[in-house]
Write an enzyme that holds these catalytic residues in place. Structure first.
Site, mmCIF file in Angstrom:
data_model
loop_
_atom_site.group_PDB
_atom_site.id
_atom_site.type_symbol
_atom_site.label_atom_id
_atom_site.label_comp_id
_atom_site.label_asym_id
_atom_site.label_seq_id
_atom_site.Cartn_x
_atom_site.Cartn_y
_atom_site.Cartn_z
ATOM 1 N N GLU A 1 0.815 -1.216 0.000
ATOM 2 C CA GLU A 1 0.000 0.000 0.000
ATOM 3 C C GLU A 1 0.854 1.273 0.000
ATOM 4 O O GLU A 1 0.512 2.265 -0.648
ATOM 5 C CB GLU A 1 -0.945 0.013 1.204
ATOM 6 C CG GLU A 1 -2.145 -0.912 1.077
ATOM 7 C CD GLU A 1 -1.824 -2.375 1.368
ATOM 8 O OE1 GLU A 1 -0.673 -2.694 1.718
ATOM 9 O OE2 GLU A 1 -2.744 -3.202 1.236
ATOM 10 N N HIS A 61 -11.415 -3.809 10.000
ATOM 11 C CA HIS A 61 -11.957 -3.771 8.647
ATOM 12 C C HIS A 61 -13.207 -2.916 8.548
ATOM 13 O O HIS A 61 -14.035 -3.130 7.656
ATOM 14 C CB HIS A 61 -12.275 -5.197 8.163
ATOM 15 C CG HIS A 61 -11.104 -5.900 7.542
ATOM 16 N ND1 HIS A 61 -9.857 -5.871 8.087
ATOM 17 C CD2 HIS A 61 -10.986 -6.643 6.408
ATOM 18 C CE1 HIS A 61 -9.027 -6.585 7.324
ATOM 19 N NE2 HIS A 61 -9.683 -7.052 6.308
HETATM 20 C C1 LIG Z 1 -2.459 -4.692 4.292
HETATM 21 C C2 LIG Z 1 -3.607 -5.365 3.656
HETATM 22 N N1 LIG Z 1 -3.796 -5.205 2.348
HETATM 23 C C3 LIG Z 1 -4.819 -5.830 1.739
HETATM 24 C C4 LIG Z 1 -5.664 -6.637 2.440
HETATM 25 C C5 LIG Z 1 -6.827 -7.344 1.732
HETATM 26 N N2 LIG Z 1 -6.536 -8.754 1.729
HETATM 27 C C6 LIG Z 1 -7.035 -9.593 2.646
HETATM 28 S S1 LIG Z 1 -6.454 -11.133 2.496
HETATM 29 C C7 LIG Z 1 -5.521 -10.702 1.155
HETATM 30 C C8 LIG Z 1 -4.694 -11.714 0.452
HETATM 31 C C9 LIG Z 1 -3.562 -12.170 1.255
HETATM 32 O O1 LIG Z 1 -2.976 -13.245 0.619
HETATM 33 P P1 LIG Z 1 -1.952 -14.193 1.334
HETATM 34 O O2 LIG Z 1 -1.057 -13.388 2.211
HETATM 35 O O3 LIG Z 1 -1.306 -15.005 0.292
HETATM 36 O O4 LIG Z 1 -2.823 -15.091 2.308
HETATM 37 P P2 LIG Z 1 -3.953 -16.134 1.949
HETATM 38 O O5 LIG Z 1 -5.252 -15.395 1.977
HETATM 39 O O6 LIG Z 1 -3.628 -16.718 0.626
HETATM 40 O O7 LIG Z 1 -3.902 -17.108 3.054
HETATM 41 C C10 LIG Z 1 -5.676 -9.371 0.853
HETATM 42 C C11 LIG Z 1 -5.040 -8.682 -0.272
HETATM 43 C C12 LIG Z 1 -5.438 -6.765 3.815
HETATM 44 N N3 LIG Z 1 -6.235 -7.499 4.602
HETATM 45 N N4 LIG Z 1 -4.392 -6.144 4.390
#
Ligand SMILES: Cc1ncc(C[n+]2csc(CCOP(=O)(O)OP(=O)(O)O)c2C)c(N)n1
Ligand SMILES: Cc1ncc(C[n+]2csc(CCOP(=O)(O)OP(=O)(O)O)c2C)c(N)n1
Ligand SMILES: [Mg+2]
Ligand SMILES: [Mg+2]
Lengths: 323, 348, 348, 323
Positions: free
Chosen positions: B61, B130
């Site tokens: 971000e 959130h």
């Molecule tokens: C700092 C931040 N940016 C964006 C999000 C939105 N978001 C929630 S889960 C996610 C994906 C995360 O992927 P990963 O770290 O690979 O974990 P997974 O869900 O695959 O277990 C995103 C972009 C967030 N929660 N926090």
């Protein structure tokens, strides 16, 4: 109600993975009824890493996970009733219904409440490891994140500092190939998780086999080095999420991944693989036990009361007491 | 020529029209080119305009906000989408230390035509990290503009104005509004910032409400009408600059001002609005003021507490009733949760 | 037993005493163990207590804040030093999304006894990115406490209270105050948060001033006395929680309230204080309110503009005069810049 | 007043380095008079990297620097009078006296106004490079930061994204061994700047010789690759600051570095080294010219007016017009 945990490693691994799977499948099934009071990020299909890493931990260790935290909570031995009640938003939940699925925690077994802001629990895990070293206490910290966390600046800052200070922390990336709908190729020039950790001075290894036993061995070596005072270690473990990013359903219809890809991974099912190592009789006993534990937890949650209105303004500050 | 559009469709149309007219406009952020296209507001723009003009990003971000600021310095008009306002906490430095400062330190030789779209809650069960609004933090900083449109019409007009503005503009979009429908001009148009909108006239009390609280305030107005109280409902639309004269004139007339914010109260928009109205009217009118907003706690997930966390049509009506009829016994209209809240089932 | 200490010495003493009494207290941040020891407030603590209890860090504000939060979760009592409040913009996520939330999401099972020290300006020529206050952003968020002591006495009492508190506390220290002297108890003591201090009594107007503006307000009071205006000067000391009853009682008595903030006005502490005083007193007292703070711009570097950016004793006095004697022609006392501002030559 | 710039490379390098040195020495000398209206971060001793990198740039390129920006401003060809006036806080300054020493800029020669928040100009530089590629314009961007910037998360995020998108940016770390008083060993497990950049997918090289010519060659190779569309490159260049972190004086008395260390580096003086390549006559002509340019700029600054009070509230927003 909950019987002793199995004392044979392969049984224990199966038991925990199957418990996670069964619990989440139940949660997914009842999700449309609105019994669950928050969005859910399921680990179905990727139960092995959490279970394997917890297998190498000791009571004095701590774990930090993410919003996709059901698996780690169960693997670490968090109370199943308190978890179910939390998902149901009940006062008996591990966060009195104020935390929900994304912020599970069980400090009594060293599972800290998790963050839903990607990667941002990492420096907290590091701070916990710092405290262990500061007080010359035994114990190590495991910080488990998804592949998306590696994109965040705070991840790089944390790896650097942990190596600089030689902190007792095991960094684990559960690489399930996607962050929501974004494949690795949207986010990294190359998926070189280990090389990046090494650039920050942290010995790194990668586990790609979908076999909890293999994972345990990989984590054990890394955890051993950390416990031995050699400073942080990093492990990338490949895995795959079967359900949608958030919610109870499958999602190949969205088009960001194919049904074929999912089928390949379902074929590598860590649970089936583990079951293959066990006697049918043992399996069926474990399954029976799991079914009753899940039923018990859900019934407990169902029967529990919602928190009172005064709970809204309680715990904004810690008042010295504990719940 | 008007069309009946949802708030999400109006935003899509605004962005689409700007992208068509100006090749320097691009949209980026987590998930903007994914199958859901951020509530449809960016859906398939990458197909229409090419992947270089609508693209997904790493979870970075801070650098991604900085990317937009730098691209804006070079003359492009970036639109950066945040799935949640909470994530802006990771890029406050770029917004406050960089975007808000370049024009000033360069004595106007640099400009930052940058749009930061931030989606705020509620939806349900989102919890502590959130569902925050936080626009007050940005209203605090000279050099940033902040708008929070409520209707599809205003969403389109604000978005186009934001894109064409030569300064950083934060556009605050409430998740409960994307499905709201209304008439929207088909052609591109801009809404000037700093003009509040009197949505419904009234004579007994002025209710100023922000973002989704406007919807609840309009419902509260209907409840109040049944007990003989006539409420004027004002939507500031633009939070910085704020149109204080319109609000102050209304409140001077009604003698009662209730600000219903979609945020916590301390150092919030509600405090700013009330203070400025008092500054502007004192000595000339005596206005009874009050404010409502989030409960003074992080947002809990469980439904019973979450419902108590937010103001709603009934608690707003009850508050107005108590302000205007302090001698009567308490009153609150019957009714349940707003339909858009009950209906919402993601995406999250 | 009291000693005459500077503000910087008082902070040093507070930290030193806490480190001596509790082995879980440690201090870290950029430059804390360097030859200057952050205005002497951390000087040689690494020699006294060992490098593990007072250490320099990489330039990683976000992770370093997170480190303190995590160490606090494990039961330590970290004190994190920021050379400038502006750098806090890099770690807003850890403060707002993490530190402020752990107690709540764990229903009180976790606690975050974490102290964030943030140094604010002015000094001189610092400009747009090195002189912001921004505490209003943190006052906005439930779960955080914010204090801004002005005297050496209060600095010591607040710091010890902050260190012993089981919650995250932001301690705001103004660079112009480090050299201020005053009597301070030698023994460790705590100041309860949420108690404003009436520094000087008065009957015509209530001036509430924040941090270094307290010093300027006291000077303004002396100017005003010469033209027959008696000003009561109140230092809130703690910004969150805020002691509104003390301020409201004073303002009800004088009928005039001027809030002089060390920050921008919109959604600032000044708006919050005025709104809450009005909420508390309306219908019982008619209070004429006003506020002063930074000019609505980033901070310019050049001295003539910088001097106009900040309120000072003379502009405060002039404002009060205009409030109280609106029919008279304008008046402003003679005089020049405050001596501590002229004298300051770093370190920056 | 300002004569044509020298058209022989070695003369040009000397001229620019000597101009920076002379200008800063004058500024340092008059600093106690308070003519300068903001804190100053001098580049005396470390003039070579900025001059060398600008030597390989073209008019269509852009540079982003830091609060220690005098050298880059001059090397890139920013107007000396506008700079002096800015330091004096005058209305003719490049930022009308509102920017000061820490935020110099000369957009007319592609020098963006600099940031005083370490590392945070990096993603802006990247955004500028993104815009060049987006519009298929020629040109590259140079982002110069200090060694401290590498600690910041936004640096890692920016390297990653620049490589992911193959952006035309040359990342340069001026490694002067310290961040304020903190040596590298306080901040990194190992000073492996290049390895870190490579982990993010960026080819990297290191320049350690205190010779502007050698630096030019090193930068030229990297810039060439960037210009050629090969994506970002990274260069670490070793250098040393002679004066205190901020302010006009030397600071070995503080004890964080020794007088001996400083002496070793003064011995490696890039300016002396460069002078050794030139004729005495040429040198003296250049020195004369430099002296008069500096005197002219300072006289201009001195004679310029301060901004009016209305300037305080101007330019908070860009109003469409330009100054
Ligand atoms: C700092 C931040 N940016 C964006 C999000 C939105 N978001 C929630 S889960 C996610 C994906 C995360 O992927 P990963 O770290 O690979 O974990 P997974 O869900 O695959 O277990 C995103 C972009 C967030 N929660 N926090
Ligand atoms: C984000 C941030 N953290 C801390 C500071 C305080 N600070 C100013 S300069 C500096 C040292 C930077 O060192 P380096 O990047 O090596 O550059 P140098 O000063 O050596 O040129 C620090 C820590 C800052 N300005 N910004
Ligand atoms: Mg993933
Ligand atoms: Mg350096």
């Amino acid at each position: 109600m909950v019987a002793e945990a199995p004392d044979v490693r392969s049984e224990r691994l199966y038991y925990k993975m199957a418990l996670i799977r069964a619990f989440e499948e139940h949660i997914a099934a009842i999700y449309p009824t609105d019994a669950v009071k928050s969005p859910i990020h399921l680990s179905i299909g990727q139960e092995a890493p959490a279970v394997a890493v917890c297998e190498v931990l000791r009571p004095e260790d701590a774990v930090f996970g993410t919003y996709r935290g059901h698996a780690l909570y169960i693997a670490r031995g968090g109370n199943l009733r308190a978890m179910a009640a939390e998902l149901f938003g009940k006062a008996n939940g591990c966060g009195r219904g104020k935390a929900g699925s994304m912020h599970l925690g069980a400090p009594e077994v060293g599972m800290m409440f998790t963050s839903a802001i990607v990667a941002t629990g990492a420096p907290n895990a590091m701070g916990y490891a710092f405290a262990l070293k500061y007080r010359q206490q035994p114990g190590i910290v495991v910080c488990m994140v998804g592949d998306g966390a590696v994109d965040e600046g705070v991840w790089a800052e944390s790896l650097n500092f942990s190596a600089l200070k030689g902190l007792p922390i095991l960094w684990v990336v559960e690489n399930n190939l996607y962050a929501i709908h974004a494949p690795l190729s949207n986010r990294m020039p190359r998926p070189n998780f280990c090389q990046r950790a090494e650039a920050y001075g942290i010995p790194a290894s990668r586990i790609a086999e979908q076999d909890a036993d293999v994972m345990v061995d990989g984590f054990a070596a890394a955890a051993e080095a950390v416990r031995d005072g050699q400073g942080p270690r990093f492990v990338e473990v490949e895995t795959y999420r079967w359900r949608e990013h958030v919610g109870p359903n499958e999602d190949t219809s969205l088009g960001y991944r194919t049904a074929e890809e999912l089928a390949v991974w379902k074929d590598k099912d860590c649970l089936k693989r583990c079951a293959g190592n066990l006697d049918v009789a043992v399996l069926s006993a474990l399954d029976t036990r799991i079914a009753s534990e899940v039923a018990d937890a859900l019934a407990f949650a169902e029967a529990s009361p919602y928190p009172d209105d005064e709970d809204l303004l309680r715990h904004v500050f810690h008042d010295g007491g504990c719940v | 020529m008007h069309a009946d559009l949802s708030y999400g469709e109006a935003l899509y149309q605004a962005i689409d029209q700007c992208m068509a007219e100006d090749s320097g406009v691009f949209v980026y952020g987590l998930g903007v080119d994914d199958p859901k296209g951020h509530y449809g507001t960016t859906k398939d723009l990458h197909v229409r305009y090419g992947a270089h003009r609508c693209f997904d990003t790493p979870l970075s971000e801070d650098a991604m906000t900085g990317l937009g600021v730098g691209a804006a310095l070079a003359g492009l008009r970036p639109i950066h989408v945040h799935q949640r306002m909470d994530f802006l906490l990771l890029c406050m430095n770029q917004l406050v230390n960089m975007a808000a400062k370049y024009a000033y330190i360069s004595a106007g030789r640099l400009k930052v035509p940058f749009v930061e779209r931030a989606c705020i809650g509620r939806s349900w069960g989102q919890g502590a990290q959130h569902s925050q609004s936080l626009y007050a933090m940005l209203m605090h900083v000279p050099g940033l503009k902040v708008v929070a449109p409520t209707t599809p019409h205003d969403a389109k007009g604000c978005m186009i104005a934001a894109i064409r503005d030569d300064n950083p503009v934060i556009v605050v979009e409430h998740r409960m509004l994307y499905a709201t429908r209304g008439l929207v001009p088909k052609a591109a148009f801009t809404l000037p910032f700093g003009e509040a909108r009197i949505l419904e006239p009234g004579s007994d009390v002025t209710i100023v409400a922000v973002s989704h609280m406007v919807v609840e305030a309009l419902r509260a107005r209907a409840h109040l009408a049944k007990v003989g109280i006539s409420a004027e409902v004002i939507d500031p639309v633009s939070l910085m600059p704020l149109d204080i004269p319109t609000i102050a004139a209304s409140a001077s007339r009604t003698g009662h001002l209730l600000v219903v914010d979609n945020d916590w109260l301390p150092c919030g928009a509600s405090a700013e609005i009330i203070t400025r109205v008092i500054e502007e009217t004192q000595g000339r009118a005596a206005i009874h003021v009050a404010r409502m907003g989030f409960a003074e706690a992080p947002c809990p997930t469980t439904k019973p507490l979450e419902s108590a966390f937010y103001p709603n049509d009934r608690t707003i009506a009850a508050k107005v009733y108590a302000m205007l009829r302090p001698d009567h016994s308490k009153w609150q209209p019957d009714g349940g949760e707003a339909p858009e809240i009950t209906a919402f089932r993601g995406p999250f």
